[in-house]
Every structure is written in structure tokens, then in C-alpha cells.
Write a protein that holds these residues in place. Sequence first.
Motif, PDB file in Angstrom:
ATOM      1  N   UNK A 125      -5.906 -12.416  -1.799  1.00  0.00           N
ATOM      2  CA  UNK A 125      -6.160 -11.507  -0.678  1.00  0.00           C
ATOM      3  C   UNK A 125      -5.866 -12.200   0.660  1.00  0.00           C
ATOM      4  N   UNK A 126      -6.292 -13.453   0.755  1.00  0.00           N
ATOM      5  CA  UNK A 126      -6.026 -14.219   1.981  1.00  0.00           C
ATOM      6  C   UNK A 126      -4.529 -14.396   2.198  1.00  0.00           C
ATOM      7  N   UNK A 131       0.412 -13.130   5.097  1.00  0.00           N
ATOM      8  CA  UNK A 131       1.798 -12.646   5.039  1.00  0.00           C
ATOM      9  C   UNK A 131       1.988 -11.452   5.974  1.00  0.00           C
ATOM     10  N   UNK A 132       1.011 -10.514   5.911  1.00  0.00           N
ATOM     11  CA  UNK A 132       1.063  -9.338   6.789  1.00  0.00           C
ATOM     12  C   UNK A 132       1.000  -9.748   8.257  1.00  0.00           C
ATOM     13  N   UNK A 140       4.968  -7.896  -4.298  1.00  0.00           N
ATOM     14  CA  UNK A 140       4.227  -6.961  -5.150  1.00  0.00           C
ATOM     15  C   UNK A 140       3.115  -7.680  -5.915  1.00  0.00           C
ATOM     16  N   UNK A 141       3.431  -8.869  -6.430  1.00  0.00           N
ATOM     17  CA  UNK A 141       2.440  -9.622  -7.202  1.00  0.00           C
ATOM     18  C   UNK A 141       1.262 -10.078  -6.354  1.00  0.00           C
ATOM     19  N   UNK A 142       1.458 -10.131  -5.027  1.00  0.00           N
ATOM     20  CA  UNK A 142       0.393 -10.570  -4.138  1.00  0.00           C
ATOM     21  C   UNK A 142      -0.414  -9.406  -3.571  1.00  0.00           C
ATOM     22  N   UNK A 143      -0.049  -8.193  -3.940  1.00  0.00           N
ATOM     23  CA  UNK A 143      -0.860  -7.045  -3.535  1.00  0.00           C
ATOM     24  C   UNK A 143      -2.196  -7.144  -4.286  1.00  0.00           C
ATOM     25  N   UNK A 144      -3.335  -7.189  -3.569  1.00  0.00           N
ATOM     26  CA  UNK A 144      -4.626  -7.410  -4.228  1.00  0.00           C
ATOM     27  C   UNK A 144      -4.919  -6.452  -5.374  1.00  0.00           C
TER      28      UNK A 144
END
Length: 201
Positions: A125-126, A131-132, A140-144
Motif C-alpha cells: 500500500x505504501x 508511486x501515485x 497492477x500487481x501493486x494495486x492493494x
Amino acid sequence: MRLILVGPPGAGKGTQATRLVAEHGIPQLSTGDMLRAAVAAGTPIGLEAKAVMDAGGLVSDEIVVGIIRDRIAEPDAQKGFILDGFPRTLAQAEALREMLAGKGIGLDAVIELRVDQSKLVSRIMNRAEETKAAGLPVRKDDDPEVFKQRLEAYNQDTAAVIPYYESNGLLTVIDGMQSIDAVTAAIADVLSKLDESVEVR
């Protein structure tokens, strides 16, 4: 040296596999990559897989194990391999064991990178927030939410293979919450003991 790396998404398996490939000169085998390569090469098992996928079906364990069987027969895998993302279920673990036994070989070790999953979610999440904030697109893989779904799938299926390998005496657990270098050192220690046991035999 025939290894399986096990651990939830985000545990660092990919990083450690890359280091093992560089250190030992053995290939990292991803079932997805092997499947695509077999289809592209038009091998008999690749054509079988393509027919299933073209019909909108899921590729069976039998086909996946057949693709692994063909792949580990190639020259670069003669010194060993690292399996990444397989087996995901007990049925796959049994099928893999039978296929390897048919070749007169077995696994040398299964290394689990064990992590605190609640901290893993926080870490992802961090990373997504950073990144944002940098004005970059979030992977996509880092979308919580996607990550939580992948974690749930891991806990439902893949986590079941851990007791299986533990009962076979193949499992070594490493604390995946350590620094990357500390995890690498711990894996190297496990593998050095394997080398010693081979020499004793």
C-alpha cells in the motif's frame, strides 16, 4: 541443484531467484514463461496446451507437468533449476514428484520465504501511494486490492504444499522480512549444507 522457492506474492522470491541464477548458472523456470515458449515453439505438449487455451479452457496439471518435463531435459537445466510459481496445489506437488521420480531425480530443497502478511500488505500500500505521489502509474500487481486477492489465493492453495514438503523433510523456512542481502546469505547457507551432504554421500 533442484529447488523450489515458495512464499506469498511480494515476499521477494523473484529477487532471490535472480541472484541464484547468477550465482549458480541454473535457470529459473516460470510455468507461465514455459507455457508461452512451448506454444510458440509448437512442441507436441505446446500444441496440446494451445488447443485447450484456444477453446477457453484451463491448462491441466498434466500438461503443465509435461511442459516442465520437456524444459528440464534441455541442456541449461542439466545442473539443476529453480521452480517459481509451481507447484500451487497438493495435486501438482504429487504430479511433480512422480514426474521427477520417473526421471530418477528428486528435489534437493524447498525454501519458503516466510513473511508477516499484514506488514506485506502495508508495504504494498505504501509503495502504491509513493508511486501515485510521484505521478507514475501503479503496477497492477501493486494495486492493494489486486494484491490482497493474490494473497488470498496463495493462502487457499499454495500454502497447502508447505506441510507436504515439510513432511517430506525438504522444507527450509527463511525469514523473508530480513534485508534482501540477509535473505540471500540465509539461502546460501542452506545450499552450502546441501553441497556438504552430497559430498558425504
